[in-house]
Design an enzyme around this catalytic site. Sequence first.
Site, PDB file in Angstrom:
ATOM      1  CG  ASN A 176      -2.228  -0.724   0.968  1.00 57.77           C
ATOM      2  OD1 ASN A 176      -2.691  -0.840  -0.162  1.00 57.77           O
ATOM      3  ND2 ASN A 176      -2.833  -1.230   2.033  1.00 57.77           N
ATOM      4  CD  GLU A 211      -3.109  -7.373   5.897  1.00 62.25           C
ATOM      5  OE1 GLU A 211      -2.114  -7.205   6.638  1.00 62.25           O
ATOM      6  OE2 GLU A 211      -4.112  -6.652   5.930  1.00 62.25           O
TER       7      GLU A 211
END
Length: 299
Positions: A176, A211
């Site tokens: 990210n 995740e």
Amino acid sequence: MKLNLPREARSKRLTIPTLRVVAGPDMLRFASLCAGEDVVIGRDERGDLILTHSSVSRYHTRVTCGPTGEVTVQDLGSTNGTSVNGHGTRRALLRPGDHLEIGAVSLRLDLLGLDELAHLARVQERLSSADRDPLTGMLNRSWLDDQLPALVERCVDAGVQITSLFVDVDRFKQINDTFGHAVGDEVLQGVSRLLMLGVRDSDACIRYGGEEFLLILPGAEENGALDVAERLRRSVSGHDWERTSPGLRVSASLGLAQRRENEDITSWLSRADQAMYTAKRDGRNRVRRASILRKPARR
């Protein structure tokens, strides 16, 4: 998704030329190609293969499978063009293994068997179901309370084992931070689809949080589940993530646990979760089994 297959393929063990999206939100969407027929690709809902990316024109590209099986691609005057293996084209021959770029969407031409196509179609149906996580298309975590106890009971009644498998994307925060949250979302979508494609239709695939994913494998003993886990690990690490973003690499750590006799669900899932964290501590991109973890020493 209905499979459009030639009549002779229904009774013979043939492979069917198939275009499949390999990256992005539309990953795993596909179209099988029949001799003598066209497939129109674009954003318009009347097309044969509908892609949602804004770089795709309403009617972008036509793919034709000739009477002898040759596959040709023709750009339909699209705004952002059509490429084959990175080279822009108006019309070109497409061979198995070639990549077709429709705007910013990447597809690959593969030869798939009927079983593979049927499984791919069922995965697509599951992704579009209403009770799914909106980003990944996996089951919501509420499934664990609503459905898992009954599934465990059915396995007990049938005298079969059941194994849980936790999957965690390695260094996801770094992904990210380096590539942006939009790419991070595409990674979660891609990993979820690779996992769903790599297990049976009867296996439950849940987005556990962030995740982290959880797979429930009814009828699977730990050794068999280990083979599944290793195959999934290789599928994630070996995927062509460059087509999502240049320089992107993705791997996952996995932990599994076979449910013990009379073990409560919370304890069973906790052992699989602990095995997954052991895989991360041991260097990531690996699989660990709960049954071989050392018990913490008593103080």
